[in-house]
Motif scaffolding. Structure first.
Motif, PDB file in Angstrom:
ATOM      1  N   ASN A  26       0.724  -1.223  -0.240  1.00 13.33           N
ATOM      2  CA  ASN A  26      -0.307  -0.275   0.130  1.00 13.33           C
ATOM      3  C   ASN A  26       0.645   0.849  -0.141  1.00 13.33           C
ATOM      4  OD1 ASN A  26       1.015  -0.339   2.379  1.00 13.33           O
ATOM      5  ND2 ASN A  26      -0.766   0.011   3.280  1.00 13.33           N
TER       6      ASN A  26
ATOM      7  N   ASP B 295       3.158   5.343  -5.069  1.00 13.02           N
ATOM      8  CA  ASP B 295       3.666   5.328  -6.611  1.00 13.02           C
ATOM      9  C   ASP B 295       5.269   5.265  -7.087  1.00 13.02           C
ATOM     10  OD1 ASP B 295       3.103   4.138  -9.347  1.00 13.02           O
ATOM     11  OD2 ASP B 295       2.092   5.375  -9.806  1.00 13.02           O
TER      12      ASP B 295
ATOM     13  N   TYR C   3       0.820   0.648 -10.103  1.00  7.05           N
ATOM     14  CA  TYR C   3       0.656   1.014  -9.912  1.00  7.05           C
ATOM     15  C   TYR C   3      -1.130   0.908  -9.512  1.00  7.05           C
ATOM     16  CZ  TYR C   3      -0.735   3.777  -5.498  1.00  7.05           C
ATOM     17  OH  TYR C   3      -1.255   4.780  -4.767  1.00  7.05           O
ATOM     18  N   LYS C   4      -2.184   0.269  -8.920  1.00 10.09           N
ATOM     19  CA  LYS C   4      -3.532  -0.075  -9.524  1.00 10.09           C
ATOM     20  C   LYS C   4      -4.458   0.253  -7.759  1.00 10.09           C
ATOM     21  CE  LYS C   4      -5.514  -3.342 -11.854  1.00 10.09           C
ATOM     22  NZ  LYS C   4      -6.140  -4.590 -12.203  1.00 10.09           N
ATOM     23  N   ASP C   5      -4.905   0.384  -8.164  1.00 10.10           N
ATOM     24  CA  ASP C   5      -5.791   0.342  -7.074  1.00 10.10           C
ATOM     25  C   ASP C   5      -5.854   1.172  -5.613  1.00 10.10           C
ATOM     26  OD1 ASP C   5      -8.019  -0.253  -8.439  1.00 10.10           O
ATOM     27  OD2 ASP C   5      -7.469  -2.227  -7.895  1.00 10.10           O
ATOM     28  N   GLY C   6      -4.585   2.011  -5.579  1.00  8.72           N
ATOM     29  CA  GLY C   6      -3.661   2.173  -4.196  1.00  8.72           C
ATOM     30  C   GLY C   6      -2.778   1.337  -4.108  1.00  8.72           C
ATOM     31  N   HIS C   7      -2.168   0.163  -4.801  1.00 10.40           N
ATOM     32  CA  HIS C   7      -1.535  -0.418  -4.608  1.00 10.40           C
ATOM     33  C   HIS C   7      -0.377  -0.062  -5.602  1.00 10.40           C
ATOM     34  CE1 HIS C   7      -4.080  -2.174  -2.270  1.00 10.40           C
ATOM     35  NE2 HIS C   7      -3.249  -2.955  -1.158  1.00 10.40           N
TER      36      HIS C   7
END
Lengths: 98, 711
Positions: free
Chosen positions: B654, B657, B696-700
């Motif tokens: 989490n 990015d 970097y996807k959905d805050g991950h």
């Protein structure tokens, strides 16, 4: 990781296990307190599973320290993975690998 | 060679028995003969004696000198006879018997006095006793003493008896009987035969212990003048007989024994000569047979035409048969050996058709056991991937040996073919069944459990065709797959099969087995049974899969004991390992070692080299996250799965990015002096992976890596 330091004609440091972030720090600490009188220091990596960049960092600082004291530093018995790591990072050029 | 009861002994015993019987018979025969022979001997002596007497009377002057005594007796008798007074004296003429007696006494020779040497001798006493017996006999028979007429006596050495004479005037024949008349006309000795008595005829009458013979003496005119009694002791006769008998017996016995010995020895040599020949031939044959040497017929030459010849002929014929049979047996043995070798190879081939007993990948761990095969059998297990799903099978073909094995091979290939051809489970089983029923004249069938493990949905779809129901072991309980039991495969075509579904979550285990396990019996004929299976599974819940199988085998072995295994036993246990997924909610370097160890454990079958590479990758990337990510509530997820030959590793966090891959470029140096660190970790990661990407996807922040597992 386990390490074994043997004094004699040369100083032989035998490593077993993984030389990574955590274990490099441990080994560095150990070597700091180790008097090195021998002209040649051999690091035997026969039983080392792998080495990460943290381990390389330790080797580099050791190399620098020994060079300043006009001592030889040799790396022995690298396995294939370690050889690959040495190759990709150019460590094979700056360290004596046997 | 030792015989307990050799022929020689038998012959000897038989011979001895025969000779004992023969000897008994001869003794009896000879005894009776000897008796008369002894008597004849005596009688011939008497004859000789009396011949002398006859001669004397016939030729008057020339008496036999050895009969001097007798001659004197007869002289007296003749003299007595010729005395006219005596001749004419009649009892009636006397006043009394005493007078009559006196008269005779005065004239007759009462006793002829024995030689002086004889007086007091045993012979004399015997004679006297004999005479007295005659006298007392007369007395007993109410005779006045008739001894007056016994003016006789001579002891004859040759016959060991007495000869005495009686005046013939005291003899008469009446009613065909001989009477010796005493003075009172009483009968002394009735002798039927003596009626026809002539000078050379005599007969006997016995008086206690003595044998008496009579003969009649005649004078020149042919008139009887006297009767001679020759009396001899029976003891003598018996002794004489005994002597003869003894000497005869000795001769007879020793002759018999000698003959028997010769016969026994001869028959032994004769019989055993041929037996020895046969024995030698038999020994040769058995030696050759024992040394596995080729042999031809051993010729035995027998010249006799008896049972031995028959035996030898049979023996020769038997040799021929032995040679034939040996050849046949050798061929059969070779054939058997070949068959056994083939069966052994077949059994190896059959086992080799089974996949490894141990299997581990990132989804599943599996351990199987099948009874070490001495021969081919009908049990089998199998497992193979159908895309992402794993098919697991355990089967037990009816019957044993080669037919079951061949049918097993057919089943195994068929079911796998149907399943891998993409048919739904129940359709694949239905078609397999129909196919097995076809061309199955032997009416073999197979009980089958086929499960399809769906890792995505964490469940097993299974069809149980008449097989032992497997167990599911989850963390807490052991439960049986108690679904529909379909009919066996290969039994009847056109059947529809029903499948069931059960959950099979991460960590769950499926234990399958053939009835060889639960139906194994101990010496009390008790079955191992389901309860013991459950109990064993319960005890080994925490063990590795190898541990579970080993424990079951141990429990079975201790239950069965010495009992011979009745059937093949096959077992297989499968554990759903689930996906490799690590979740860290701490910002600490310790997560590196945790991740490396967890990976090693989950992906055990992978090579050391891959594990080393993953170790380096984890160290570089996780170290980076822990060192540089600023968030204190850092959450890291690590997943890994195998896809084909590739290992796909994903490390997501989490964190910020930040494309670690783009921003670090290693700077290469030729000496350590100008060597700078930094960017090497990323360089190493890139080098060790086949492909590495960042997103970097959905805050991950996610790094995905692909490593080749085939080196």
């Amino acid at each position: 990781m386990e390490s074994k330091i043997e004094h004699g004609e040369n100083l032989v440091i035998s490593l077993k296990g993984r030389l990574d972030t955590v274990t490099s720090a441990e080994l560095a600490k150990k070597l700091e307190n180790e008097p090195i009188d021998e002209p040649i220091v051999i690091m035997d990596m026969k039983e080392l599973e792998y080495i990460s960049s943290a381990g390389l960092r330790l080797l580099l600082s050791l190399k620098k320290k020994l060079s300043a004291e006009n001592k030889e530093f040799e790396i022995h018995n690298l396995n294939d993975v370690c050889k690959e790591v040495f190759r990709v990072t150019g460590f094979q050029n700056i360290l004596t690998v046997k | 060679m030792k015989f307990k009861f050799p022929i020689l002994a038998k012959i000897a015993i038989l011979g001895t028995l025969t000779s004992v019987i023969a000897a008994g018979i001869s003794i009896w025969v000879s005894y009776s003969k000897q008796v008369s022979r002894g008597e004849e001997n005596l009688l011939s002596n008497i004859d000789n004696t009396l011949d002398g007497v006859d001669y004397y009377f016939k030729d008057d002057e020339s008496a036999a000198s050895n009969l001097y005594a007798l001659k004197t007796v007869t002289d007296k008798a003749v003299e007595y006879y010729q005395d006219p007074d005596l001749k004419n004296a009649k009892l009636e003429d006397f006043q009394s018997f005493e007078e009559y007696e006196e008269f005779f006494k005065s004239r007759a020779v009462w006793f002829y006095p024995p030689p002086n040497s004889m007086i007091g001798s045993r012979e004399y006493l015997d004679f006297a006793a004999c005479l007295r017996q005659i006298q007392s006999y007369s007395v007993i028979n109410m005779l006045s003493c008739d001894a007056v007429s016994c003016s006789v006596a001579k002891y004859d050495e040759s016959i060991k008896g007495y000869i005495f004479a009686v005046d013939s005037r005291y003899k008469r024949i009446e009613n065909g009987k001989f009477y010796h008349i005493s003075a009172s006309h009483y009968v002394l000795t009735p002798q039927d035969k003596f009626v026809e008595a002539s000078e050379d005829t005599y007969d006997t009458f016995d008086l206690a212990g003595y044998h008496t013979k009579l003969t009649t003496i005649i004078d020149e005119d042919g008139s009887e003048i006297a009767t001679f009694f020759i009396q001899y002791s029976l003891d003598n006769l018996i002794q004489e007989n005994r002597k003869l008998l003894a000497s005869d017996l000795i001769v007879l016995t020793s002759t018999s024994l000698a003959i028997i010995a010769i016969i026994v020895l001869a028959s032994y040599l004769m019989f055993t000569r041929n037996i020895r020949k046969l024995t030698k031939a038999s020994t040769n044959i058995s030696a050759k047979l024992a040394s596995n040497e080729a042999f031809s017929v051993e010729w035995v030459q027998i010249n006799t035409h008896d049972e031995m010849k028959t035996l030898t002929d049979a023996f020769m014929a038997m040799q021929g048969q032995i040679i034939n049979y040996t050849e046949i047996i050798k061929k059969e043995a070779a054939e058997k050996e070949r068959t056994a070798a083939e069966l052994s190879v077949a059994s190896k081939i059959q086992l080799e058709t089974l996949p490894f007993a141990s299997f581990v990948d990132n989804k599943v761990a599996l351990q199987a056991y099948i009874t070490p095969a001495k021969e081919v059998g009908g049990d089998f297990y199998d497992y193979f991937y159908l895309g992402d799903k794993l098919a697991v099978l355990i089967n037990d073909v009816s019957g044993k040996g080669v037919p079951a094995a061949l049918f097993m091979m057919r089943c195994k290939a068929l079911i796998k073919f149907k399943l891998t051809s993409g048919l739904p489970l129940i359709q694949a089983i239905k078609e397999s069944n129909d196919e097995l029923v076809r061309n199955n004249d032997e009416n073999l069938f197979v009980t089958s459990f086929v499960g399809i493990i769906d890792f995505e949905n964490e469940e097993i779809e299974y069809v149980n065709a008449g097989h032992e129901k497997p167990y599911i072991i989850d963390g807490k309980t052991i439960s049986r797959l108690d679904g529909v039991s379909n009919f066996v495969l290969g039994g009847m075509d056109g059947l529809d099969y029903v499948s069931e579904k059960v959950p099979f979550k991460k960590g769950d285990r499926l234990f399958m087995f053939t009835d060889g396990l639960n139906e194994s019996i101990n010496s009390k004929e008790e079955e191992f049974g389901y309860d013991r299976i459950v109990s064993s599974l319960d005890h080994s819940k925490g063990d590795t899969l190898q541990g579970v199988i080993a424990n079951m085998k141990k429990d079975l072995a201790s239950f069965v004991g010495e009992q011979e295994p009745f059937d093949d036993t096959t077992m297989m246990i499968i554990e759903n390992k689930g996906d490799f997924h690590l979740h860290f909610e701490k910002k600490d370097y310790s997560i590196i070692e945790e991740a490396v160890n967890a990976f090693d454990e989950h992906f055990k079958p992978l090579s050391k080299e891959i594990k080393a590479k993953v170790g380096i990758i984890f160290d570089e990337l996780l170290n980076n996250l822990v060192s540089y990510e600023k968030r204190p509530d850092l959450v890291i997820d690590v997943t890994g799965k195998i896809k084909g030959d590739d290992l796909i590793l994903v490390i997501s966090s989490n964190g910020a990015d930040y494309d670690i891959l783009a921003n670090h470029k290693p700077k290469y140096a030729t000496t350590h002096e100008d060597f700078e660190l930094g960017g090497f970790g990323v360089a190493i990661v890139k080098d060790l992976t086949k492909d590495v990407s960042y997103e970097y996807k959905d805050g991950h922040s996610i790094v995905t890596m692909i490593l080749s597992t085939d080196g």
